[in-house]
Design an enzyme around this catalytic site. Structure first.
Site, PDB file in Angstrom:
ATOM      1  N   ARG A 110       0.800  -1.221   0.000  1.00 17.40           N
ATOM      2  CA  ARG A 110       0.000   0.000   0.000  1.00 17.40           C
ATOM      3  C   ARG A 110       0.836   1.276   0.000  1.00 17.40           C
ATOM      4  NH1 ARG A 110      -4.874  -0.994  -1.678  1.00 17.40           N
ATOM      5  NH2 ARG A 110      -5.869   0.639  -0.412  1.00 17.40           N
ATOM      6  N   GLU A 111       2.171   1.115   0.036  1.00 14.17           N
ATOM      7  CA  GLU A 111       3.024   2.294   0.183  1.00 14.17           C
ATOM      8  C   GLU A 111       2.742   3.360  -0.868  1.00 14.17           C
ATOM      9  OE1 GLU A 111       5.169  -1.052   2.244  1.00 14.17           O
ATOM     10  OE2 GLU A 111       4.037  -0.798   0.374  1.00 14.17           O
ATOM     11  N   VAL A 112       2.513   2.927  -2.105  1.00 15.01           N
ATOM     12  CA  VAL A 112       2.302   3.894  -3.178  1.00 15.01           C
ATOM     13  C   VAL A 112       1.056   4.740  -2.918  1.00 15.01           C
ATOM     14  CG1 VAL A 112       0.941   2.346  -4.642  1.00 15.01           C
ATOM     15  CG2 VAL A 112       2.309   4.156  -5.698  1.00 15.01           C
TER      16      VAL A 112
END
Length: 267
Positions: free
Chosen positions: A156-158
């Site tokens: 989910r970092e993006v």
């Protein structure tokens, strides 16, 4: 008989909400913050890194689990808030301290993730429920992954304007190829258990009720051959992607010669 893993300071483990126990040649490491879906903090990473540094030579398998219904929801979002986590620098603090300080801090965090591919044992992630961000990367750090059929994985970092920075990008590419890895990481989409098995992220997917038995069977299979042979083949395969064909052949010859010496009692 299962006994506590006393090679790491108990206070360090408690602060990181990590449990570790030994059962003969099997070390089980458990993320133990189920009320927060095992969200990770710098204290978690310090505890995990300390466990990695203390794994005994006679441990043959390391099993990684998450307490409760989820493996790990990833980074504790409090780290992204202005105040951060009490007693820890916030990400804003790290940025304000300059690029060198930020890079140094991330390198320290990464130590919790890198040892799973370097320790002299086979590492197995047992994933049920959510494995998000740092949780997904921790599962990717292990040699093998057994998933419950309710598992859902996502980088989910993006979605937060960030990139995966805890060692997950290399194994993701190695497991599913660059194009698929880019699509998964650049969109932050969910990968369910069935897809994970289909594209090579999961070694096995079983019902939640069958998860413990499946892991037990896998561990028993890993313990059945001579330990030295399993260690040698694990090392050969872990490093195969970074070697040329000739280098891999040479590594096989060297490993086999060592095994023959051992079997002949000459080691």
């Amino acid at each position: 008989m299962t006994t506590p893993f006393t090679s790491v300071d108990a206070a360090l483990l408690e602060a990181g909400r990590v449990r570790a126990s030994l059962d003969g040649p099997v070390l089980t490491v458990t993320l133990d913050r189920p009320e927060a879906r095992n969200a990770q903090t710098p204290a978690t990473w310090r505890a995990l890194a300390a466990v990695g540094e203390a794994v005994p030579r006679d441990v043959q398998v390391v099993v990684l689990r998450g307490a409760g219904a989820s493996f790990s929801a990833g980074l504790d979002r409090a780290m992204l808030s202005p105040g951060g986590i009490p007693g820890e620098p916030s990400l804003a603090d790290l940025v304000a301290a300059g690029e060198d300080r930020t890079v140094t801090a991330i390198a320290e965090y990464q130590r919790a993730f890198t040892w799973w591919h370097r320790v002299d044992a086979v590492t197995v992630a047992v994933v049920r429920g959510h494995a998000v961000g740092a949780g997904f990367q921790l599962a990717l750090a292990c040699d093998l992954r057994v998933l419950a059929d309710d598992a859902r994985l996502s980088l989910r970092e993006v979605q937060l304007g960030l990139v995966p920075d805890l060692g997950g990008t290399k194994p993701l590419v190695e497991l599913v190829g660059k194009a698929r890895a880019l699509e998964i990481a650049a969109t932050g989409r969910w990968v369910d258990a069935a897809e994970a098995e289909r594209i090579g992220l999961a070694n096995a997917v079983v019902g939640t009720d069958a998860l413990d038995d499946a892991v037990g069977d896998l561990v028993a299979s890993l313990l059945a051959p001579p330990a030295g042979a399993v260690r040698a083949v694990t090392s050969l395969l872990r490093d195969a992607a970074t070697r040329t064909a000739d280098e891999q052949l040479a590594a096989e010859r060297t490993a086999q010669a060592a095994r023959l010496r051992d079997l002949a009692g000459l080691s």
